[in-house]
Design a protein around this motif. Structure first.
Motif, PDB file in Angstrom:
ATOM      1  N   TYR A 270       0.821  -1.211   0.000  1.00 24.12           N
ATOM      2  CA  TYR A 270       0.000   0.000   0.000  1.00 24.12           C
ATOM      3  C   TYR A 270       0.854   1.261   0.000  1.00 24.12           C
ATOM      4  CZ  TYR A 270      -3.732   3.258   1.094  1.00 24.12           C
ATOM      5  OH  TYR A 270      -4.615   4.302   1.043  1.00 24.12           O
ATOM      6  N   TYR A 271       1.943   1.231   0.780  1.00 21.41           N
ATOM      7  CA  TYR A 271       2.796   2.423   0.859  1.00 21.41           C
ATOM      8  C   TYR A 271       3.955   2.351  -0.129  1.00 21.41           C
ATOM      9  CZ  TYR A 271      -0.090   3.522   4.849  1.00 21.41           C
ATOM     10  OH  TYR A 271      -1.175   3.812   5.628  1.00 21.41           O
ATOM     11  N   HIS A 272       3.991   1.291  -0.913  1.00 19.98           N
ATOM     12  CA  HIS A 272       5.014   1.115  -1.945  1.00 19.98           C
ATOM     13  C   HIS A 272       6.411   1.278  -1.347  1.00 19.98           C
ATOM     14  CE1 HIS A 272       1.948   0.931  -5.085  1.00 19.98           C
ATOM     15  NE2 HIS A 272       1.309   1.725  -4.275  1.00 19.98           N
ATOM     16  N   TYR A 273       6.605   0.534  -0.276  1.00 22.53           N
ATOM     17  CA  TYR A 273       7.850   0.607   0.472  1.00 22.53           C
ATOM     18  C   TYR A 273       8.421  -0.803   0.521  1.00 22.53           C
ATOM     19  CZ  TYR A 273      10.913   2.656   3.994  1.00 22.53           C
ATOM     20  OH  TYR A 273      11.991   3.149   4.667  1.00 22.53           O
ATOM     21  N   PRO A 274       9.725  -0.962   0.309  1.00 22.27           N
ATOM     22  CA  PRO A 274      10.276  -2.318   0.208  1.00 22.27           C
ATOM     23  C   PRO A 274       9.924  -3.198   1.413  1.00 22.27           C
ATOM     24  CG  PRO A 274      11.929  -0.699  -0.389  1.00 22.27           C
ATOM     25  CD  PRO A 274      10.740   0.070   0.098  1.00 22.27           C
ATOM     26  N   ILE A 275       9.601  -4.458   1.154  1.00 24.16           N
ATOM     27  CA  ILE A 275       9.143  -5.357   2.214  1.00 24.16           C
ATOM     28  C   ILE A 275      10.193  -5.520   3.313  1.00 24.16           C
ATOM     29  CG2 ILE A 275       9.790  -7.391   0.802  1.00 24.16           C
ATOM     30  CD1 ILE A 275       7.039  -7.248   3.525  1.00 24.16           C
ATOM     31  N   GLY A 276      11.469  -5.604   2.932  1.00 25.30           N
ATOM     32  CA  GLY A 276      12.520  -5.770   3.941  1.00 25.30           C
ATOM     33  C   GLY A 276      12.594  -4.571   4.876  1.00 25.30           C
ATOM     34  N   GLU A 277      12.471  -3.387   4.297  1.00 23.71           N
ATOM     35  CA  GLU A 277      12.522  -2.179   5.124  1.00 23.71           C
ATOM     36  C   GLU A 277      11.229  -2.001   5.918  1.00 23.71           C
ATOM     37  OE1 GLU A 277      13.855   0.897   2.262  1.00 23.71           O
ATOM     38  OE2 GLU A 277      15.737   0.765   3.373  1.00 23.71           O
ATOM     39  N   THR A 278      10.118  -2.498   5.374  1.00 21.34           N
ATOM     40  CA  THR A 278       8.860  -2.442   6.114  1.00 21.34           C
ATOM     41  C   THR A 278       8.950  -3.318   7.360  1.00 21.34           C
ATOM     42  OG1 THR A 278       7.647  -2.097   4.063  1.00 21.34           O
ATOM     43  CG2 THR A 278       6.368  -2.827   5.957  1.00 21.34           C
ATOM     44  N   LEU A 279       9.454  -4.530   7.189  1.00 26.74           N
ATOM     45  CA  LEU A 279       9.620  -5.426   8.338  1.00 26.74           C
ATOM     46  C   LEU A 279      10.571  -4.813   9.361  1.00 26.74           C
ATOM     47  CD1 LEU A 279       9.649  -8.853   6.539  1.00 26.74           C
ATOM     48  CD2 LEU A 279       8.324  -8.356   8.600  1.00 26.74           C
ATOM     49  N   ALA A 280      11.631  -4.190   8.852  1.00 27.85           N
ATOM     50  CA  ALA A 280      12.587  -3.566   9.767  1.00 27.85           C
ATOM     51  C   ALA A 280      11.902  -2.459  10.566  1.00 27.85           C
ATOM     52  CB  ALA A 280      13.776  -3.004   8.995  1.00 27.85           C
ATOM     53  N   ALA A 281      11.029  -1.696   9.895  1.00 23.28           N
ATOM     54  CA  ALA A 281      10.333  -0.605  10.591  1.00 23.28           C
ATOM     55  C   ALA A 281       9.371  -1.152  11.639  1.00 23.28           C
ATOM     56  CB  ALA A 281       9.581   0.264   9.588  1.00 23.28           C
ATOM     57  N   ALA A 282       8.889  -2.377  11.423  1.00 17.25           N
ATOM     58  CA  ALA A 282       7.906  -2.946  12.345  1.00 17.25           C
ATOM     59  C   ALA A 282       8.561  -3.555  13.583  1.00 17.25           C
ATOM     60  CB  ALA A 282       7.081  -4.008  11.622  1.00 17.25           C
ATOM     61  N   LEU A 283       9.855  -3.813  13.527  1.00 19.74           N
ATOM     62  CA  LEU A 283      10.535  -4.475  14.651  1.00 19.74           C
ATOM     63  C   LEU A 283      11.253  -3.462  15.530  1.00 19.74           C
ATOM     64  CD1 LEU A 283      12.207  -7.568  12.922  1.00 19.74           C
ATOM     65  CD2 LEU A 283      10.306  -7.601  14.544  1.00 19.74           C
ATOM     66  N   PRO A 284      11.333  -3.706  16.839  1.00 16.32           N
ATOM     67  CA  PRO A 284      12.153  -2.853  17.697  1.00 16.32           C
ATOM     68  C   PRO A 284      13.610  -2.894  17.228  1.00 16.32           C
ATOM     69  CG  PRO A 284      10.817  -4.340  19.017  1.00 16.32           C
ATOM     70  CD  PRO A 284      10.663  -4.770  17.594  1.00 16.32           C
ATOM     71  N   LYS A 285      14.300  -1.778  17.436  1.00 15.52           N
ATOM     72  CA  LYS A 285      15.640  -1.585  16.895  1.00 15.52           C
ATOM     73  C   LYS A 285      16.592  -2.741  17.191  1.00 15.52           C
ATOM     74  CE  LYS A 285      18.993   2.150  16.920  1.00 15.52           C
ATOM     75  NZ  LYS A 285      19.328   3.367  17.669  1.00 15.52           N
TER      76      LYS A 285
END
Ligand code: ADP
Ligand code: ZN
Ligand code: ZN
Length: 734
Positions: free
Chosen positions: A92-107
């Protein structure tokens, strides 16, 4: 036939990458993290998430593939629900899946930290101790006292021994005698409270609203009600039902709304495990809390927007409070709306979604009109808050002192004399927004941005509010060397100083980003307010969220016009929401509040409609304008931004993007490309920012175009200094 693994990696490429398993490896779970070499030659090591198993038809395809270096998780860290949500968000946000998953996880987890949940030591009595005779331990009074104390408490976490007056030495001695045991348990977020207030008996109106909520399956309800109308009480009772059904609840709250009071209210109400996920947590706490949710320990997760990605295997309810709030939209990397993802997640988990607000967003009002959301309203004030009266105060041809009219100042004086509190709303922090030379007209500008420097007095300096550049105050004009420098306009500091001179007997409390930086500063500053002292609070937007001030009987809005005529198409909506929110802060039944709105446009239809007919009529007016202008929610927007130290690079990128779009879909009234054009503030921190606005009447068409466009942009080798990003459903037009 080797098995392959499709792995999502945090790189700006919209694809997953195939890897071979390590030799003799057991099957790696989808959702587990792995370390893999990435890039040419030895490359670097990246942490990624397995998103699919692939069968490899023949050995040939596998040649040239690299091998997974290390398997981090034996169990999936990202469960299928979160993976599906991330995949949806990525599309939906046309954002790479790997970076999306990274954004969803705590640092820390993103970086590969162990997912072993944190355990803590819990001290408890043993069975022997339970049957111990009253007279034993006579020779060891300290141990006896510790034993009695522990018997009272039931169990104590090792880190809290001191608080309960327990000595570790005594406990260890009791441990040797077999009377006390130390057990490793999953870190619980908090001990259950000792006292539990009974839930309120709902008012008829609340009861009616609660009964109209369908909590067994997915549906979306907008619960509209002013501050103090009892929305939170409904959330609490709905959550009670969710927990009783053995399910979990997720509560999303805006950045500033998660006050200690709100949290305390949840914690007092439930025996349940409540887990918080918000920006005040440090990385380790965030990781620990997230893992507790992931282990299924949490009954309730309360957090700010990123909590929408918290794993909850038995999710049964999602609440989004203050759904109109800007902070629910992430403004960088994955630019998601936590509210919109809440609805998507609710649908995926077949869980109901409740959106709450005093001033619903126009998107939500539109969804109600389309029949997608149920609409419930609360009009009463069970907590005793009053409806404030609102006066539009015409400033035209009035003499102003630091922005205040004589009338406003008199009213402030009267309110203080009556022993009551005043809230002054200023939309700028700092002392003065401009330093101006009276002789030659020179203004202090930021060297790095298209912006004026703001004068700050505490401590004295000039600062850019966009890039944080700071320098000492000028003593003379650098252009004409005159000494006639003026501080133009009023920020919170100047208003504080002015009111201090004027009403010196009373406390003037400034609440803004600068005054609340230290931990707990907010609560400390508000102490005299909660104590009920006659005082004036001077604050920015910060002050109007999540706090109720029952002893405030006068609110002064210094300048209401700025927002109304802002450059963004959402300015009017925001101003209306803000003014109602300010008004909602004040007064209670026996001390009704009054709001003085200083304006040069008292007859502006948006103002008059808002205050004489209410929010609903106000939104109708704006929706009409949006309809005519073909703006959201009637059209769908995306903004492509490019920024670089060299503006021609940004221009070139957007020009190329426009070319791609034009070739796919020539512009027409239903589909328009606006730009490339400079952002409203073109230069920030020495970088030039340009934008291309893409607007379609049809959401599907917009997404089709974006999914053709982004791979083209990813494919190019752009100069290092050039960055681009895409914002779908932008909240602000840059
Ligand atoms: P909102 O979330 O809409 O601001 P709250 O649920 O926080 O409203 O309610 C405002 C105040 O009224 C709170 O102090 C709350 O404890 C109290 N309250 C809510 N419902 C009731 C009720 N049915 N009876 C008595 N007090 C109530
Ligand atoms: Zn000058
Ligand atoms: Zn700057």
């Amino acid at each position: 036939m080797p098995q392959l693994y499709a792995i999502a990696l945090p790189v700006p490429l919209d694809t997953t990458f195939d890897y071979l398993p390590p030799a003799d490896s057991p099957t790696i779970a989808v959702g587990a993290r792995v370390k893999v070499p990435f890039g040419r030659g030895a490359g670097r090591m990246l942490v990624g998430v397995v998103v699919a198993h692939k069968a490899c038809a023949d050995g040939d395809t596998a040649t040239g593939l690299k091998t997974i270096a290390e398997v981090i998780d034996e169990q999936p860290l990202v469960d299928s629900a979160i993976l599906a949500l991330c995949q949806w968000a990525s599309r939906y946000y046309h954002y790479p899946i790997g970076e999306t998953l990274a954004a969803a996880l705590p640092k820390k987890l993103r970086a590969g930290a162990s997912a072993e949940p944190t355990t803590v030591t819990i001290w408890q009595l043993t069975v022997q101790a339970l049957g111990l005779a009253e007279t034993s331990l006579k020779q060891a009074p300290k141990q006896k006292a510790a034993l009695d104390q522990l018997r009272q408490l039931g169990s104590v976490e090792d880190s809290q021994l001191k608080e309960h007056g327990l000595s570790r030495t005594s406990l260890k001695q009791l441990h040797q005698k077999g009377l006390v045991q130390a057990e490793q348990q999953l870190a619980r977020h908090r001990q259950p409270p000792s006292s539990r207030p009974a839930p309120h008996a709902l008012t008829e109106e609340q009861q009616d609203a609660l009964s109209k909520l369908t909590l067994t399956h997915f549906n979306t309800t907008m619960l509209e009600g002013a501050t103090g109308s009892g929305k939170t009480e409904i959330y609490l009772q709905a959550i009670t039902q969710t927990l009783a059904a053995g399910k979990q609840a997720l509560v999303i709250i805006p950045e500033i709304g998660l006050s200690p009071q709100t949290l305390a209210r949840f914690q007092e109400r439930f025996v349940a495990q409540i887990i918080t996920l918000h920006s005040a947590l440090n990385d380790s706490e965030r990781q620990a809390h997230w893992l507790l949710a992931q282990q299924g320990v949490a009954d309730i997760v309360i957090g700010t927007r990123s909590a929408i990605f918290a794993p909850l295997p038995r999710l049964g309810l999602i609440v989004v409070d203050e759904e109109h709030d800007l902070s629910l939209k992430q403004q960088d990397s994955l630019r998601y709306s936590a509210r919109d993802l809440a609805v998507v997640r609710g649908q995926m988990a077949n869980a109901p979604v409740i959106l709450g607000s005093a001033t619903p967003s126009l998107e939500t009002i539109h969804n109600i009109a389309l029949g997608r959301y149920q609409h419930l309203r609360l009009q009463g004030r069970p907590g005793g808050a009053s409806h404030a009266t609102i006066d539009l105060h015409n400033l035209c041809s009035e003499t102003l002192q630091e922005g205040f009219s004589d009338y406003s100042l008199t009213e402030i004086g009267n309110t203080l004399a009556a022993g009551q509190q005043v809230l002054v709303f200023v939309n700028r922090r700092g002392f003065a927004p401009t330093l101006l030379c009276h002789d030659c007209g020179w203004q202090a500008r930021c060297n790095h941005c298209d912006s004026n420097l703001t004068v700050h007095q505490q401590p004295s300096h000039l600062r850019c509010h966009h890039c944080d550049f700071q320098r000492p105050l000028y003593r003379q004009c650098p252009q004409c060397f005159g000494g006639n420098l003026l501080f133009l306009g009023a920020g919170t500091e100047k208003v504080e100083q002015f009111l201090g001179e004027r009403f010196g007997r009373h406390k003037i409390i400034r609440i803004d980003r600068d005054s609340t930086q230290r931990k707990n500063a907010f609560e400390q500053l508000l102490q005299p307010v909660h104590a009920g002292d006659a005082c004036v609070m001077v604050g920015t937007q910060m002050l109007v969220k999540g706090h109720h001030f029952p002893k405030v009987t006068l609110v002064v809005v210094l300048d209401a016009d700025g927002g109304l005529f802002g450059s963004d198409f959402r300015s009017a909506e925001r101003t209306g929401q803000m003014l109602l929110q300010v008004a909602g802060r004040a007064g209670r039944a026996d001390l009704p509040g009054r709001v003085l709105i200083q304006t040069h446009n008292p007859d502006h239809p948006l103002f008059t409609t808002l205050f004489s007919e209410g929010y609903r009529a106000f939104t109708k007016l704006i929706l009409n304008e949006r309809h005519q202008g073909d703006m959201p929610p009637f059209a769908h927007l995306a903004i492509l931004r490019a920024e670089s130290t060299d503006p021609s690079q940004a221009q070139a990128l957007l020009q190329l993007a426009k070319g791609v779009l034009n070739s796919q879909q020539p512009p027409n009234p239903q589909c328009q490309y606006l730009g490339p054009m400079p952002a409203i503030m073109e230069r920030v921190n020495q970088r030039y920012r340009l934008v291309l606005q893409i607007k379609c009447s049809d959401r599907k068409l917009l997404h089709r175009l974006l999914s053709l466009l982004t791979p083209e942009l990813h494919k190019q080798r752009w100069p290092k200094s050039l960055r681009w990003s895409l914002d779908v459903d932008p909240m602000e037009i840059p």
